[in-house]
Design a protein around this motif. Structure first.
Motif, mmCIF file in Angstrom:
data_model
loop_
_atom_site.group_PDB
_atom_site.id
_atom_site.type_symbol
_atom_site.label_atom_id
_atom_site.label_comp_id
_atom_site.label_asym_id
_atom_site.label_seq_id
_atom_site.Cartn_x
_atom_site.Cartn_y
_atom_site.Cartn_z
ATOM 1 N N ASP A 168 -12.043 -0.642 6.234
ATOM 2 C CA ASP A 168 -11.200 0.409 5.654
ATOM 3 C C ASP A 168 -9.804 0.274 6.259
ATOM 4 O OD1 ASP A 168 -11.818 3.223 4.018
ATOM 5 O OD2 ASP A 168 -10.028 3.323 5.307
ATOM 6 N N GLY A 169 -8.797 0.638 5.487
ATOM 7 C CA GLY A 169 -7.414 0.524 5.953
ATOM 8 C C GLY A 169 -7.021 1.605 6.946
ATOM 9 N N TYR A 229 -15.699 0.974 -3.878
ATOM 10 C CA TYR A 229 -15.957 2.230 -4.586
ATOM 11 C C TYR A 229 -14.786 3.201 -4.377
ATOM 12 C CZ TYR A 229 -18.670 6.223 -6.304
ATOM 13 O OH TYR A 229 -19.130 7.300 -7.017
ATOM 14 N N ALA A 230 -14.163 3.585 -5.477
ATOM 15 C CA ALA A 230 -13.092 4.601 -5.442
ATOM 16 C C ALA A 230 -12.045 4.326 -4.372
ATOM 17 C CB ALA A 230 -13.703 5.992 -5.239
ATOM 18 N N LEU A 264 -6.507 -3.566 5.742
ATOM 19 C CA LEU A 264 -5.883 -3.154 4.479
ATOM 20 C C LEU A 264 -6.256 -4.155 3.393
ATOM 21 C CD1 LEU A 264 -2.491 -2.209 6.109
ATOM 22 C CD2 LEU A 264 -3.953 -0.608 4.842
ATOM 23 N N PHE A 265 -6.283 -3.701 2.161
ATOM 24 C CA PHE A 265 -6.731 -4.586 1.065
ATOM 25 C C PHE A 265 -5.951 -5.905 1.049
ATOM 26 C CE2 PHE A 265 -7.171 -0.252 -1.109
ATOM 27 C CZ PHE A 265 -8.473 -0.080 -0.671
ATOM 28 N N PHE A 272 0.859 -1.191 0.000
ATOM 29 C CA PHE A 272 0.000 0.000 0.000
ATOM 30 C C PHE A 272 0.886 1.230 0.000
ATOM 31 C CE2 PHE A 272 0.881 -1.030 4.376
ATOM 32 C CZ PHE A 272 1.132 0.187 4.972
ATOM 33 N N GLY A 317 -12.446 -0.346 1.596
ATOM 34 C CA GLY A 317 -12.256 1.111 1.546
ATOM 35 C C GLY A 317 -13.559 1.853 1.762
ATOM 36 N N GLY A 322 -14.447 4.127 3.671
ATOM 37 C CA GLY A 322 -14.440 5.539 4.028
ATOM 38 C C GLY A 322 -15.319 5.778 5.249
ATOM 39 N N TYR A 324 -13.262 14.221 5.259
ATOM 40 C CA TYR A 324 -13.741 13.330 4.190
ATOM 41 C C TYR A 324 -15.151 12.831 4.480
ATOM 42 C CZ TYR A 324 -13.114 10.512 0.088
ATOM 43 O OH TYR A 324 -13.245 10.014 -1.178
ATOM 44 N N TYR A 349 -5.614 9.858 4.329
ATOM 45 C CA TYR A 349 -6.953 9.489 4.822
ATOM 46 C C TYR A 349 -6.988 9.442 6.347
ATOM 47 C CZ TYR A 349 -8.371 8.708 0.060
ATOM 48 O OH TYR A 349 -8.689 8.903 -1.261
HETATM 49 N N1 SAM Z 1 -15.456 4.297 -0.645
HETATM 50 C C1 SAM Z 1 -15.467 5.509 0.152
HETATM 51 C C2 SAM Z 1 -16.294 6.581 -0.520
HETATM 52 O O1 SAM Z 1 -16.561 6.480 -1.710
HETATM 53 O O2 SAM Z 1 -16.657 7.552 0.175
HETATM 54 C C3 SAM Z 1 -14.052 6.042 0.394
HETATM 55 C C4 SAM Z 1 -13.278 6.339 -0.855
HETATM 56 S S1 SAM Z 1 -11.721 7.148 -0.526
HETATM 57 C C5 SAM Z 1 -11.392 7.883 -2.086
HETATM 58 C C6 SAM Z 1 -10.580 5.780 -0.475
HETATM 59 C C7 SAM Z 1 -10.629 4.964 0.806
HETATM 60 O O3 SAM Z 1 -9.732 3.847 0.657
HETATM 61 C C8 SAM Z 1 -10.195 5.709 2.066
HETATM 62 O O4 SAM Z 1 -11.173 5.571 3.060
HETATM 63 C C9 SAM Z 1 -8.882 5.051 2.455
HETATM 64 O O5 SAM Z 1 -8.643 5.023 3.833
HETATM 65 C C10 SAM Z 1 -9.032 3.666 1.880
HETATM 66 N N2 SAM Z 1 -7.759 3.020 1.551
HETATM 67 C C11 SAM Z 1 -6.710 3.541 0.862
HETATM 68 N N3 SAM Z 1 -5.721 2.649 0.758
HETATM 69 C C12 SAM Z 1 -6.156 1.522 1.390
HETATM 70 C C13 SAM Z 1 -5.598 0.226 1.604
HETATM 71 N N4 SAM Z 1 -4.376 -0.086 1.153
HETATM 72 N N5 SAM Z 1 -6.332 -0.703 2.254
HETATM 73 C C14 SAM Z 1 -7.585 -0.386 2.705
HETATM 74 N N6 SAM Z 1 -8.165 0.820 2.550
HETATM 75 C C15 SAM Z 1 -7.454 1.766 1.887
#
Ligand code: SAM
Length: 200
Positions: free
Chosen positions: A68-69, A105-106, A89-90, A5, A47, A49, A20, A13
């Protein structure tokens, strides 16, 4: 070997979870995804959020495992849902045939290019036969960072199709495009990928 990651992205984040949380993600693709699943289906959200989509899924009667990570984001989601969202984490996903659906999503757009195949393989394994997987990406031709220092894999449609194909067999895979504005307020082109694991 790259790291699984991106530190700067996760730091962003972790440090901006409250801000956010004010931002509600669009919901059109979620409605369509849920319409393809049986009532009460078990859904893993990656993720998540601040939990806006998880709240919608719960309200619609689905059995949601929100993750979420960022612990700070998971805390925002837990507050919204009134039940725990997990910090994961993913690349820590280790489930086997547990979910009817995976909603991302995103968020997988932040996975380093070299690591995306491994994450998709984990998602494939986590799905039950016939399970459905949604993920969205900002499209492009090469990895890069936005003005907030967040890493993006910026895939092309062809690159993404090859990456999914290496991760496992899919009964179907469709990619739709849209335009939208991210947290950085820049207009971006999005790829929405919906893939179904073979029924077995
Ligand atoms: N899906 C939510 C939304 O649409 O409101 C959040 C989208 S935000 C752009 C990306 C999310 O991915 C964040 O909450 C962040 O903490 C999480 N994230 C980023 N890298 C990650 C990882 N390696 N493992 C898990 N989550 C991760």
């Amino acid at each position: 070997m790259t790291q699984a990651f991106d530190d700067d992205t996760l730091r962003f984040y972790r440090g901006n979870a409250a801000a956010y949380a004010e931002r509600k993600p669009a919901g059109g693709t979620l409605t369509r995804f849920l319409g393809e699943l049986p009532p009460g289906a078990r859904i893993l959200e990656l993720g998540c959020g601040a939990g806006h989509h998880a709240a919608e899924m719960l309200a619609a009667g689905f059995d949601i495992d929100a993750t979420d990570g960022s612990p700070e984001m998971a805390a925002e989601a837990s507050r919204r849902l009134g039940r725990p969202a997990r910090t994961m984490l993913f690349h820590q996903l280790d489930a086997d045939a547990l979910y009817d659906g995976v909603w991302a999503y995103a968020c997988l757009l932040h996975v380093p290019r070299d690591e995306l195949g491994a994450v998709l393989t984990r998602v494939h394994r986590a799905l039950k036969p016939g399970g459905l997987f949604y993920a969205s990406f900002k499209s492009g031709e090469a990895e890069g960072r936005d003005k907030l220092a967040r890493y993006y894999n910026y895939p092309s449609e062809d690159w993404l199709r090859a990456c999914y194909a290496e991760a496992g067999a899919w009964e179907s895979l469709t990619i739709e495009t849209s335009e939208g504005r991210g947290f950085d307020q820049e207009v971006a082109s999005f790829l929405h990928v919906v893939a179904r694991k073979p029924a077995g």
